[in-house]
Design a protein around this motif. Structure first.
Motif, PDB file in Angstrom:
ATOM      1  N   GLY A 192     -30.979  10.984 -22.471  1.00 40.04           N
ATOM      2  CA  GLY A 192     -31.388  10.132 -21.325  1.00 40.04           C
ATOM      3  C   GLY A 192     -30.318   9.058 -21.261  1.00 40.04           C
ATOM      4  O   GLY A 192     -30.587   8.462 -20.219  1.00 40.04           O
ATOM      5  N   SER A 193     -29.272   8.686 -21.968  1.00 43.14           N
ATOM      6  CA  SER A 193     -28.479   7.927 -21.692  1.00 43.14           C
ATOM      7  C   SER A 193     -27.285   8.711 -20.694  1.00 43.14           C
ATOM      8  O   SER A 193     -27.396   9.921 -20.596  1.00 43.14           O
ATOM      9  CB  SER A 193     -27.757   7.429 -22.960  1.00 43.14           C
ATOM     10  N   GLY A 194     -26.551   7.866 -20.252  1.00 42.28           N
ATOM     11  CA  GLY A 194     -25.300   8.440 -19.530  1.00 42.28           C
ATOM     12  C   GLY A 194     -24.379   8.918 -20.424  1.00 42.28           C
ATOM     13  O   GLY A 194     -24.218   8.872 -21.516  1.00 42.28           O
ATOM     14  N   CYS A 195     -23.457   9.925 -19.622  1.00 46.08           N
ATOM     15  CA  CYS A 195     -22.535  10.671 -20.364  1.00 46.08           C
ATOM     16  C   CYS A 195     -20.962  10.478 -20.001  1.00 46.08           C
ATOM     17  O   CYS A 195     -20.956   9.896 -18.705  1.00 46.08           O
ATOM     18  CB  CYS A 195     -22.574  12.309 -20.336  1.00 46.08           C
ATOM     19  N   SER A 196     -20.052  10.680 -20.672  1.00 45.12           N
ATOM     20  CA  SER A 196     -18.638  10.325 -20.381  1.00 45.12           C
ATOM     21  C   SER A 196     -18.093  11.756 -20.329  1.00 45.12           C
ATOM     22  O   SER A 196     -18.559  12.733 -21.266  1.00 45.12           O
ATOM     23  CB  SER A 196     -17.872   9.388 -21.086  1.00 45.12           C
ATOM     24  N   TYR A 197     -17.131  11.825 -19.667  1.00 44.70           N
ATOM     25  CA  TYR A 197     -16.246  13.226 -19.330  1.00 44.70           C
ATOM     26  C   TYR A 197     -14.677  12.788 -19.702  1.00 44.70           C
ATOM     27  O   TYR A 197     -14.271  11.918 -19.142  1.00 44.70           O
ATOM     28  CB  TYR A 197     -16.416  13.904 -18.209  1.00 44.70           C
ATOM     29  N   GLU A 198     -14.376  13.608 -20.512  1.00 42.95           N
ATOM     30  CA  GLU A 198     -12.810  13.631 -20.735  1.00 42.95           C
ATOM     31  C   GLU A 198     -12.180  15.071 -20.828  1.00 42.95           C
ATOM     32  O   GLU A 198     -12.486  15.983 -20.963  1.00 42.95           O
ATOM     33  CB  GLU A 198     -12.736  12.843 -22.276  1.00 42.95           C
ATOM     34  N   LYS A 199     -10.847  14.945 -20.453  1.00 43.92           N
ATOM     35  CA  LYS A 199      -9.979  16.019 -20.643  1.00 43.92           C
ATOM     36  C   LYS A 199      -9.282  16.231 -21.962  1.00 43.92           C
ATOM     37  O   LYS A 199      -8.669  15.418 -22.481  1.00 43.92           O
ATOM     38  CB  LYS A 199      -8.788  16.250 -19.445  1.00 43.92           C
ATOM     39  N   SER A 200      -9.194  17.446 -22.408  1.00 38.82           N
ATOM     40  CA  SER A 200      -8.247  17.715 -23.637  1.00 38.82           C
ATOM     41  C   SER A 200      -8.037  19.217 -23.780  1.00 38.82           C
ATOM     42  O   SER A 200      -8.894  20.131 -23.258  1.00 38.82           O
ATOM     43  CB  SER A 200      -9.178  17.228 -24.850  1.00 38.82           C
ATOM     44  N   TRP A 201      -7.244  19.654 -24.788  1.00 36.69           N
ATOM     45  CA  TRP A 201      -6.745  20.997 -24.977  1.00 36.69           C
ATOM     46  C   TRP A 201      -8.253  21.463 -26.019  1.00 36.69           C
ATOM     47  O   TRP A 201      -8.591  20.740 -27.057  1.00 36.69           O
ATOM     48  CB  TRP A 201      -5.657  21.123 -25.758  1.00 36.69           C
ATOM     49  N   SER A 202      -8.640  22.789 -25.718  1.00 34.17           N
ATOM     50  CA  SER A 202      -9.648  23.209 -26.320  1.00 34.17           C
ATOM     51  C   SER A 202      -9.472  24.786 -26.530  1.00 34.17           C
ATOM     52  O   SER A 202      -9.347  25.376 -25.536  1.00 34.17           O
ATOM     53  CB  SER A 202     -11.122  23.047 -25.810  1.00 34.17           C
ATOM     54  N   PRO A 203      -9.765  25.365 -27.749  1.00 38.81           N
ATOM     55  CA  PRO A 203      -9.820  26.804 -27.816  1.00 38.81           C
ATOM     56  C   PRO A 203     -11.043  27.521 -27.366  1.00 38.81           C
ATOM     57  O   PRO A 203     -12.016  26.794 -27.259  1.00 38.81           O
ATOM     58  CB  PRO A 203      -9.667  27.004 -29.514  1.00 38.81           C
ATOM     59  N   GLY A 204     -10.956  28.484 -26.936  1.00 41.76           N
ATOM     60  CA  GLY A 204     -12.233  29.166 -26.228  1.00 41.76           C
ATOM     61  C   GLY A 204     -12.690  28.511 -25.031  1.00 41.76           C
ATOM     62  O   GLY A 204     -11.861  27.794 -24.548  1.00 41.76           O
ATOM     63  N   GLN A 205     -13.935  29.110 -24.454  1.00 45.06           N
ATOM     64  CA  GLN A 205     -14.326  28.370 -23.067  1.00 45.06           C
ATOM     65  C   GLN A 205     -15.345  27.202 -23.323  1.00 45.06           C
ATOM     66  O   GLN A 205     -16.276  27.700 -24.138  1.00 45.06           O
ATOM     67  CB  GLN A 205     -15.130  29.596 -22.306  1.00 45.06           C
ATOM     68  N   VAL A 206     -15.382  26.229 -22.606  1.00 47.30           N
ATOM     69  CA  VAL A 206     -16.221  25.160 -22.838  1.00 47.30           C
ATOM     70  C   VAL A 206     -17.116  25.359 -21.413  1.00 47.30           C
ATOM     71  O   VAL A 206     -16.657  25.245 -20.209  1.00 47.30           O
ATOM     72  CB  VAL A 206     -15.590  23.710 -22.656  1.00 47.30           C
ATOM     73  N   ASP A 207     -18.446  25.665 -21.403  1.00 51.74           N
ATOM     74  CA  ASP A 207     -19.214  26.092 -20.520  1.00 51.74           C
ATOM     75  C   ASP A 207     -19.905  24.704 -19.712  1.00 51.74           C
ATOM     76  O   ASP A 207     -20.561  24.012 -20.237  1.00 51.74           O
ATOM     77  CB  ASP A 207     -20.584  26.613 -20.929  1.00 51.74           C
ATOM     78  N   SER A 208     -18.960  24.599 -18.660  1.00 54.39           N
ATOM     79  CA  SER A 208     -19.226  23.124 -17.897  1.00 54.39           C
ATOM     80  C   SER A 208     -20.588  23.285 -17.020  1.00 54.39           C
ATOM     81  O   SER A 208     -21.096  22.200 -16.673  1.00 54.39           O
ATOM     82  CB  SER A 208     -18.174  22.980 -16.896  1.00 54.39           C
ATOM     83  N   LEU A 209     -21.135  24.404 -16.898  1.00 50.35           N
ATOM     84  CA  LEU A 209     -22.484  24.558 -16.234  1.00 50.35           C
ATOM     85  C   LEU A 209     -23.595  23.869 -17.195  1.00 50.35           C
ATOM     86  O   LEU A 209     -24.675  23.608 -16.598  1.00 50.35           O
ATOM     87  CB  LEU A 209     -22.870  26.012 -15.983  1.00 50.35           C
ATOM     88  N   ARG A 210     -23.338  23.816 -18.439  1.00 52.21           N
ATOM     89  CA  ARG A 210     -24.204  23.093 -19.162  1.00 52.21           C
ATOM     90  C   ARG A 210     -24.229  21.499 -18.992  1.00 52.21           C
ATOM     91  O   ARG A 210     -25.024  20.759 -19.690  1.00 52.21           O
ATOM     92  CB  ARG A 210     -24.456  23.686 -20.745  1.00 52.21           C
TER      93      ARG A 210
END
Length: 234
Positions: A110-128
């Protein structure tokens, strides 16, 4: 005249008697001969070895012997990443793929979310994401991969590549000249690492970087199962 007839009859009887004796002796000889032949055939059959059945396998061909061996590995064909055209003089070549992506950080429901960019292995599903709009991650074009040499040997034994999974790997910097022309048009090399869609200093969402590591064909100590001329994992 009477005496001569009596002598003649006696001679005939003697002849018949002799003939019967000869017939009896012949029958006895034939029976004994047959017995000797049958005995000889039985003896020869007993001495001849039985032919091996086709289903019988030589024990040494399938015997599994636990062994612990040490020595230097040798390879017949170097491992090669056929997708990107990178090869290495090693036993194993490892491809590690990362992509610069959005990541969501939400403290509590219910609280707000923050978004940041970084290197990551595999796919991060942004649709979720709670807020997927404006934080879309493109699909990763390549996946991590492991490439084994065409034939790995320890002395006279062919080594199963799975036996090298626990061996220490080391970084394998890619040289600029190692890229085939079609890949050189897509990737640039910075400090031995491949970048596409950006570089190390200015990555963008969707920038891909590819690093390599190798398991050298050096001195090893392996414990496994020996089957014929093959060394397999337990």
């Amino acid at each position: 005249m009477a005496r001569k007839r009596k002598q003649k009859v006696s001679s005939r009887r003697i002849g018949v008697f002799v003939a019967l004796i000869l017939l009896g002796l012949g029958a006895i000889w034939a029976w004994q001969h047959r017995v000797r032949v049958q005995s000889a055939v039985s003896t020869i059959s007993a001495e001849l070895p039985l032919p091996a059945r086709k289903t019988d396998a030589a024990p040494e061909a399938t015997a599994a012997v636990p062994v612990k061996l040490g020595g230097k590995l040798s390879v017949k064909h170097a491992p090669r990443d056929t997708q990107l055209g990178i090869a290495a003089d090693a036993a194993i070549l490892l491809r590690i793929v990362e992509m610069y992506q959005w990541h969501e950080r939400c403290e509590l429901a219910g609280s707000g979310c923050s978004y940041e960019k970084s290197w990551s292995p595999g796919q991060v599903d942004s649709l979720r994401f709670r807020e997927p709009k404006g934080h879309e991650n493109p699909p990763v074009p390549f996946a991590d991969a492991r490439f084994a040499a065409g034939e790995i040997r320890l002395g006279d034994l062919v080594v199963d590549p799975k036996m090298l999974e626990t061996q220490a790997a080391q970084d394998y910097p890619v040289k600029v000249g190692a890229l085939p022309p079609n890949m050189a048009a897509t990737f640039n090399v910075v400090d031995g690492v491949l970048y596409a869609g950006g570089d190390a200093a200015h990555p963008q969402i969707g920038t891909v970087r590819v690093r390599y590591r190798i398991v050298p064909a050096g001195e090893v100590e392996l414990s496994g199962i020996r089957r014929g001329n093959k060394l397999e994992a337990k």
